[in-house]
Design a protein around this motif. Structure first.
Motif, PDB file in Angstrom:
ATOM      1  N   SER A  32       0.783  -1.232   0.000  1.00 37.56           N
ATOM      2  CA  SER A  32       0.000   0.000   0.000  1.00 37.56           C
ATOM      3  C   SER A  32       0.818   1.288   0.000  1.00 37.56           C
ATOM      4  CB  SER A  32      -0.944   0.009   1.206  1.00 37.56           C
ATOM      5  OG  SER A  32      -0.207  -0.054   2.403  1.00 37.56           O
ATOM      6  N   THR A  33       2.154   1.173   0.040  1.00 34.16           N
ATOM      7  CA  THR A  33       2.981   2.381   0.008  1.00 34.16           C
ATOM      8  C   THR A  33       4.076   2.243  -1.036  1.00 34.16           C
ATOM      9  OG1 THR A  33       4.633   1.637   1.620  1.00 34.16           O
ATOM     10  CG2 THR A  33       2.639   2.706   2.504  1.00 34.16           C
ATOM     11  N   SER A  34       4.651   3.371  -1.410  1.00 30.76           N
ATOM     12  CA  SER A  34       5.735   3.348  -2.401  1.00 30.76           C
ATOM     13  C   SER A  34       6.961   2.628  -1.850  1.00 30.76           C
ATOM     14  CB  SER A  34       6.084   4.763  -2.849  1.00 30.76           C
ATOM     15  OG  SER A  34       6.440   5.560  -1.743  1.00 30.76           O
ATOM     16  N   GLY A  35       7.234   2.794  -0.565  1.00 29.93           N
ATOM     17  CA  GLY A  35       8.376   2.104   0.042  1.00 29.93           C
ATOM     18  C   GLY A  35       8.205   0.599   0.009  1.00 29.93           C
ATOM     19  N   ALA A  60       4.845   9.888  -5.579  1.00 31.99           N
ATOM     20  CA  ALA A  60       3.641   9.638  -6.366  1.00 31.99           C
ATOM     21  C   ALA A  60       3.891   8.349  -7.147  1.00 31.99           C
ATOM     22  CB  ALA A  60       3.377  10.792  -7.318  1.00 31.99           C
ATOM     23  N   GLY A  61       2.841   7.676  -7.499  1.00 35.75           N
ATOM     24  CA  GLY A  61       2.985   6.419  -8.229  1.00 35.75           C
ATOM     25  C   GLY A  61       3.776   6.568  -9.512  1.00 35.75           C
ATOM     26  N   PHE A  62       3.587   7.684 -10.198  1.00 35.47           N
ATOM     27  CA  PHE A  62       4.320   7.900 -11.451  1.00 35.47           C
ATOM     28  C   PHE A  62       5.820   8.063 -11.190  1.00 35.47           C
ATOM     29  CE2 PHE A  62       0.015   9.619 -12.274  1.00 35.47           C
ATOM     30  CZ  PHE A  62      -0.366   8.672 -13.221  1.00 35.47           C
ATOM     31  N   ASP A  63       6.180   8.713 -10.083  1.00 37.37           N
ATOM     32  CA  ASP A  63       7.596   8.844  -9.716  1.00 37.37           C
ATOM     33  C   ASP A  63       8.196   7.481  -9.407  1.00 37.37           C
ATOM     34  OD1 ASP A  63       7.458  11.627  -9.945  1.00 37.37           O
ATOM     35  OD2 ASP A  63       6.909  11.867  -7.833  1.00 37.37           O
ATOM     36  N   LEU A  64       7.451   6.674  -8.690  1.00 35.37           N
ATOM     37  CA  LEU A  64       7.921   5.329  -8.361  1.00 35.37           C
ATOM     38  C   LEU A  64       8.110   4.502  -9.627  1.00 35.37           C
ATOM     39  CD1 LEU A  64       8.651   3.172  -6.297  1.00 35.37           C
ATOM     40  CD2 LEU A  64       6.211   2.628  -6.130  1.00 35.37           C
ATOM     41  N   ALA A  65       7.207   4.630 -10.560  1.00 39.64           N
ATOM     42  CA  ALA A  65       7.322   3.894 -11.834  1.00 39.64           C
ATOM     43  C   ALA A  65       8.626   4.274 -12.548  1.00 39.64           C
ATOM     44  CB  ALA A  65       6.124   4.174 -12.726  1.00 39.64           C
ATOM     45  N   ARG A  66       8.942   5.546 -12.556  1.00 36.05           N
ATOM     46  CA  ARG A  66      10.198   5.981 -13.193  1.00 36.05           C
ATOM     47  C   ARG A  66      11.404   5.392 -12.478  1.00 36.05           C
ATOM     48  NH1 ARG A  66       7.095  10.471 -14.580  1.00 36.05           N
ATOM     49  NH2 ARG A  66       7.301  11.514 -12.580  1.00 36.05           N
ATOM     50  N   LEU A  67      11.379   5.398 -11.155  1.00 36.08           N
ATOM     51  CA  LEU A  67      12.504   4.840 -10.393  1.00 36.08           C
ATOM     52  C   LEU A  67      12.669   3.342 -10.640  1.00 36.08           C
ATOM     53  CD1 LEU A  67      12.124   6.628  -6.948  1.00 36.08           C
ATOM     54  CD2 LEU A  67      13.967   6.922  -8.604  1.00 36.08           C
ATOM     55  N   LEU A  68      11.568   2.621 -10.633  1.00 32.11           N
ATOM     56  CA  LEU A  68      11.637   1.173 -10.861  1.00 32.11           C
ATOM     57  C   LEU A  68      12.089   0.850 -12.276  1.00 32.11           C
ATOM     58  CD1 LEU A  68       8.453   0.004  -8.943  1.00 32.11           C
ATOM     59  CD2 LEU A  68      10.839  -0.308  -8.248  1.00 32.11           C
ATOM     60  N   ALA A  69      11.710   1.680 -13.229  1.00 35.46           N
ATOM     61  CA  ALA A  69      12.101   1.443 -14.618  1.00 35.46           C
ATOM     62  C   ALA A  69      13.606   1.564 -14.813  1.00 35.46           C
ATOM     63  CB  ALA A  69      11.381   2.428 -15.543  1.00 35.46           C
ATOM     64  N   HIS A  70      14.250   2.374 -13.972  1.00 39.70           N
ATOM     65  CA  HIS A  70      15.697   2.576 -14.095  1.00 39.70           C
ATOM     66  C   HIS A  70      16.508   1.549 -13.333  1.00 39.70           C
ATOM     67  CE1 HIS A  70      15.539   6.219 -16.442  1.00 39.70           C
ATOM     68  NE2 HIS A  70      14.531   6.610 -15.696  1.00 39.70           N
TER      69      HIS A  70
END
Length: 71
Positions: A32-35, A60-70
């Motif tokens: 339930s959280t980005s962490g 934000a979910g979109f920020d997390l998506a960018r981090l995970l993509a990298h």
């Protein structure tokens, strides 16, 4: 089928999505959280991440998506 990581801070929405995905034969892990999402994605790489766009104050979910993509 697929191993899916579902990230949603609304437990009602998450429960509905889990029911639908599991009915189609998928294995679903819910956080339930980005962490929690970041840790879970690194611990066991899912086939798919279903990510809410607006999560918590950390990312934000979109920020997390960018981090995970990298990663």
């Amino acid at each position: 089928m697929a191993n899916i990581l579902l990230v949603d801070d609304d437990s009602t929405v998450a429960a509905g999505n889990v029911a639908a995905l599991e009915a189609d034969g998928h294995s679903v892990a819910v956080v339930s959280t980005s962490g929690e999402a970041s840790e879970a994605a690194h611990r066991a790489v899912p086939d798919l991440i279903v990510l809410e766009g607006m999560l918590d104050e950390t990312f934000a979910g979109f920020d997390l998506a960018r981090l995970l993509a990298h990663d």
